[in-house]
Structure formats: structure tokens, C-alpha cells
Scaffold this motif. Structure first.
Motif, short mmCIF file in Angstrom:
data_model
loop_
_atom_site.label_atom_id
_atom_site.label_comp_id
_atom_site.label_asym_id
_atom_site.label_seq_id
_atom_site.Cartn_x
_atom_site.Cartn_y
_atom_site.Cartn_z
N GLU A 62 -26.74 80.85 66.92
CA GLU A 62 -26.10 81.45 68.09
C GLU A 62 -27.12 81.98 69.10
OE1 GLU A 62 -21.94 83.28 66.46
OE2 GLU A 62 -23.78 84.35 65.99
N GLY A 63 -28.20 82.59 68.61
CA GLY A 63 -29.18 83.20 69.49
C GLY A 63 -30.00 82.22 70.29
N ALA A 64 -29.93 80.95 69.97
CA ALA A 64 -30.70 79.93 70.71
C ALA A 64 -30.19 79.80 72.13
CB ALA A 64 -30.62 78.59 69.99
N GLN A 65 -29.03 80.37 72.41
CA GLN A 65 -28.48 80.27 73.76
C GLN A 65 -29.38 80.91 74.80
OE1 GLN A 65 -24.71 82.11 73.15
NE2 GLN A 65 -25.37 84.09 73.91
N ASP A 66 -30.09 81.96 74.45
CA ASP A 66 -30.95 82.61 75.44
C ASP A 66 -31.99 81.63 75.97
OD1 ASP A 66 -29.54 84.94 75.04
OD2 ASP A 66 -30.98 85.76 73.60
N SER A 67 -32.65 80.92 75.09
CA SER A 67 -33.67 79.96 75.50
C SER A 67 -33.05 78.76 76.21
CB SER A 67 -34.47 79.49 74.29
OG SER A 67 -35.38 78.49 74.67
N LEU A 68 -31.99 78.22 75.63
CA LEU A 68 -31.35 77.04 76.23
C LEU A 68 -30.80 77.35 77.61
CD1 LEU A 68 -29.53 75.50 73.17
CD2 LEU A 68 -31.23 74.37 74.57
N PHE A 69 -30.13 78.48 77.76
CA PHE A 69 -29.51 78.81 79.04
C PHE A 69 -30.57 79.20 80.08
CE2 PHE A 69 -25.17 80.14 77.10
CZ PHE A 69 -24.98 78.84 76.67
N ARG A 70 -31.69 79.73 79.63
CA ARG A 70 -32.77 80.10 80.56
C ARG A 70 -33.39 78.85 81.18
NH1 ARG A 70 -35.03 83.65 77.61
NH2 ARG A 70 -36.26 82.24 76.32
N HIS A 71 -33.51 77.79 80.40
CA HIS A 71 -34.15 76.56 80.87
C HIS A 71 -33.18 75.59 81.54
CE1 HIS A 71 -37.97 77.68 79.26
NE2 HIS A 71 -37.42 77.93 78.09
N SER A 72 -31.90 75.90 81.51
CA SER A 72 -30.95 75.07 82.24
C SER A 72 -30.05 76.03 82.99
CB SER A 72 -30.13 74.22 81.29
OG SER A 72 -29.22 75.01 80.61
N ASN A 73 -29.82 75.75 84.22
CA ASN A 73 -29.08 76.72 85.04
C ASN A 73 -27.59 76.42 85.09
OD1 ASN A 73 -29.89 74.41 86.22
ND2 ASN A 73 -30.70 75.31 88.09
N SER A 74 -27.00 76.02 83.96
CA SER A 74 -25.58 75.71 83.97
C SER A 74 -24.68 76.88 83.57
CB SER A 74 -25.24 74.53 83.06
OG SER A 74 -26.32 73.75 82.77
N PRO A 75 -24.68 77.28 82.30
CA PRO A 75 -23.62 78.15 81.81
C PRO A 75 -23.83 79.63 82.12
CG PRO A 75 -25.07 77.57 80.03
CD PRO A 75 -25.59 76.90 81.26
N LEU A 76 -22.76 80.34 81.92
CA LEU A 76 -22.79 81.79 82.09
C LEU A 76 -23.18 82.45 80.78
CD1 LEU A 76 -19.37 82.07 83.91
CD2 LEU A 76 -21.62 82.18 84.96
N PRO A 77 -23.84 83.62 80.84
CA PRO A 77 -24.14 84.33 79.60
C PRO A 77 -22.83 84.63 78.85
CG PRO A 77 -25.29 85.32 81.45
CD PRO A 77 -24.35 84.29 82.01
N GLY A 78 -22.88 84.52 77.56
CA GLY A 78 -21.69 84.75 76.75
C GLY A 78 -20.93 83.47 76.43
N ALA A 79 -21.35 82.35 77.04
CA ALA A 79 -20.70 81.08 76.73
C ALA A 79 -21.00 80.69 75.29
CB ALA A 79 -21.19 79.99 77.69
N ASP A 80 -20.12 79.94 74.67
CA ASP A 80 -20.30 79.51 73.28
C ASP A 80 -21.36 78.42 73.23
OD1 ASP A 80 -20.07 78.12 70.82
OD2 ASP A 80 -18.04 78.89 70.57
N ILE A 81 -22.49 78.72 72.58
CA ILE A 81 -23.62 77.79 72.54
C ILE A 81 -23.27 76.48 71.85
CG2 ILE A 81 -24.59 78.80 70.44
CD1 ILE A 81 -26.58 77.33 73.36
#
Length: 155
Positions: free
Chosen positions: A59-78
């Protein structure tokens, strides 16, 4: 297949599951800097080579993935986001893909502790108290190679 596992701050459960399963092709952990493009490229190569890919994402991988892609909103299901990214890549290239998505998060969290879990936690707690009484601080108790050890919290 895509499996999302708990692990907001660290990927312990994801990496242990990956090592135990022995057939996971990609494991995404919070401790990693992850480029979704590289993950998608590798998944595409795996699908061409072996016809399947097994991806585990903490679940915590979302921080890195979302930082490097400008698509989803924080809190989205990774897990859903990775699934949709995979599906989108294959659709864009007119390739067929079926993703089996598994999210055992609440199943894992809701399972009652068995006798082994109770004994293991009791032994960890006992060692933690012994260490504290001996003046040992800044450590965590763990089992390593069937022995209980004190691991430093900061390396």
C-alpha cells in the motif's frame, strides 16, 4: 495477477510474501523509488516472454508511484491504480490483457491470532523487556535464523 498487500510505512509483508511465494515477478515496496513507466515496460516484456506476470504491491508504494506520475489523487487505491495503468498500457498498444486483482487487506487484518502468533508475540515481548531492563535502547527484537536478536533501529 496483481496482489495488493498491507504496508503503509514499509514493505515487510509484501517482501516476505514475495520471497515465500517464489513466483512473483515484480514487487513494489514503499522503500523504493518506483517509475510506473519502468514497471509497465517490464510487465510488458514478461507478458511477451512467459505469458503472465505476478505483481505484488504494498500500500505504501503509492507515495513513490504517485510522486513520479502526475495522475491520481492522494488516497487513491494503489492496487486499482496499478491495475488500471497496466490495462491502459496494453489497450494503448492493442494487446489483450486479463488482470486477476486480489486485495486480501481486510482478510489479513481480520484473521484471529493463532497459538503460534500468541507464543511468538509473547517471546518477542519478553526479550524486549529483558533488553530494556539491561539498559539496551534503540533496538527492536526480531527472530533471525531461528534466534532472537536485537536489531538497531537506526543503521
Amino acid at each position: 495477477g496483481l496482489v495488493k498487500l498491507t504496508g503503509h510505512d514499509n514493505g515487510f509483508l509484501a517482501i516476505e510474501t514475495t520471497l515465500a511465494a517464489r513466483h512473483v515477478d515484480i514487487c513494489l515496496l514503499p522503500e523504493m523509488e518506483i517509475s510506473i513507466e519502468k514497471v509497465l515496460d517490464y510487465a510488458e516484456k514478461l507478458m511477451e516472454k512467459q505469458g503472465y506476470a505476478v505483481v505484488v504491491v504494498a500500500e505504501g508504494a503509492q507515495d513513490s508511484l504517485f510522486r513520479h506520475s502526475n495522475s491520481p489523487l492522494p488516497g487513491a487505491d494503489i492496487g486499482l491504480w496499478v491495475r488500471d495503468s497496466l490495462m491502459g498500457r496494453f489497450k494503448q498498444k492493442s494487446k489483450t490483457l486479463t488482470v486477476k486483482y486480489i486485495d486480501p487487506t481486510y482478510t489479513v487484518r481480520s484473521v484471529r491470532a493463532n497459538a503460534y502468533d500468541s507464543v511468538y508475540c509473547s517471546v518477542l515481548a519478553r526479550h524486549a523487556v529483558h533488553g530494556a531492563m539491561a539498559g539496551i535502547t534503540g533496538v527492536s527484537v526480531a527472530m533471525l535464523y531461528q534466534r532472537y536478536v536485537y536489531l538497531p533501529l537506526e543503521l
